[in-house]
Write a protein that holds these residues in place. Structure first.
Motif, short mmCIF file in Angstrom:
data_model
loop_
_atom_site.label_atom_id
_atom_site.label_comp_id
_atom_site.label_asym_id
_atom_site.label_seq_id
_atom_site.Cartn_x
_atom_site.Cartn_y
_atom_site.Cartn_z
N ALA A 179 -10.05 39.99 50.26
CA ALA A 179 -9.40 40.66 49.13
C ALA A 179 -7.91 40.40 49.10
O ALA A 179 -7.33 40.23 48.02
N PHE A 180 -7.28 40.35 50.24
CA PHE A 180 -5.82 40.21 50.28
C PHE A 180 -5.34 38.76 50.36
O PHE A 180 -4.15 38.51 50.21
N SER A 181 -6.24 37.82 50.59
CA SER A 181 -5.80 36.43 50.72
C SER A 181 -5.50 35.78 49.38
O SER A 181 -4.77 34.81 49.31
N ARG A 182 -6.08 36.31 48.31
CA ARG A 182 -5.91 35.76 46.96
C ARG A 182 -6.32 34.30 46.88
O ARG A 182 -5.75 33.53 46.11
N ALA A 183 -7.27 33.90 47.69
CA ALA A 183 -7.76 32.52 47.65
C ALA A 183 -8.68 32.35 46.44
O ALA A 183 -9.34 33.28 46.00
N GLU A 184 -8.70 31.16 45.93
CA GLU A 184 -9.56 30.85 44.80
C GLU A 184 -11.02 30.84 45.25
O GLU A 184 -11.31 30.48 46.40
N PRO A 185 -11.95 31.24 44.38
CA PRO A 185 -13.37 31.20 44.75
C PRO A 185 -13.81 29.78 45.12
O PRO A 185 -13.40 28.81 44.49
N ALA A 186 -14.60 29.68 46.15
CA ALA A 186 -15.10 28.38 46.61
C ALA A 186 -16.60 28.48 46.85
O ALA A 186 -17.12 29.54 47.21
N ALA A 187 -17.28 27.37 46.66
CA ALA A 187 -18.74 27.36 46.80
C ALA A 187 -19.18 27.63 48.24
O ALA A 187 -20.21 28.25 48.47
#
Length: 134
Positions: free
Chosen positions: A68-76
């Motif tokens: 939640a806090f990493s703000r990483a883009e969704p990845a497969a």
């Protein structure tokens, strides 16, 4: 008080959100319960079992918070990790993004496979005399 739209949350369709929550939540609940039973079965004493279960509760919280806090883009690839996949599904559902069958099916299937493996392990342990008689 902020409108949910200002936070990036769209609740236009509660039906699709409900389906996403069920698709993500039910298999994860099955994994969690099977994992807790497996941990309790491996414990030798009540206190040891309580310790294992408290550590197991902490693990998904850490994974969820980091995600939640990493703000990483969704990845497969995250769909195949039990807690990360469900988090990604729920975050996309709250944003109102359309989700394909693949992104809904992979976390559920991974969770069901893990549940089946854990239940098989529990069945083997419970058939052992060491577990039944101490």
């Amino acid at each position: 008080r902020l409108p949910l739209e200002d936070l990036g949350v769209r609740l236009d369709s509660l039906g699709s959100l409900s389906v996403s929550v069920l698709v993500a939540g039910v298999p994860l609940a099955l994994v969690a319960s099977a994992l807790q039973v497996a941990a309790a079965t491996h414990a030798r004493t009540f206190k040891e079992g309580q310790t294992y279960l408290s550590m197991l509760l902490f693990l998904p919280m850490v994974i969820g918070m980091l995600s939640a806090f990493s703000r990483a883009e969704p990845a497969a690839w995250r769909l195949a990790v039990p807690v990360l996949g469900q988090h990604q599904i729920l975050a996309a559902a709250l944003r109102g993004d359309a989700q394909g069958g693949f992104s809904l099916a992979v976390p559920g299937l991974v969770a069901l496979v893990i549940t089946a493996l854990l239940l098989r392990r529990i069945a083997v342990l419970l058939s052992s005399d060491r577990i039944l008689y101490g």
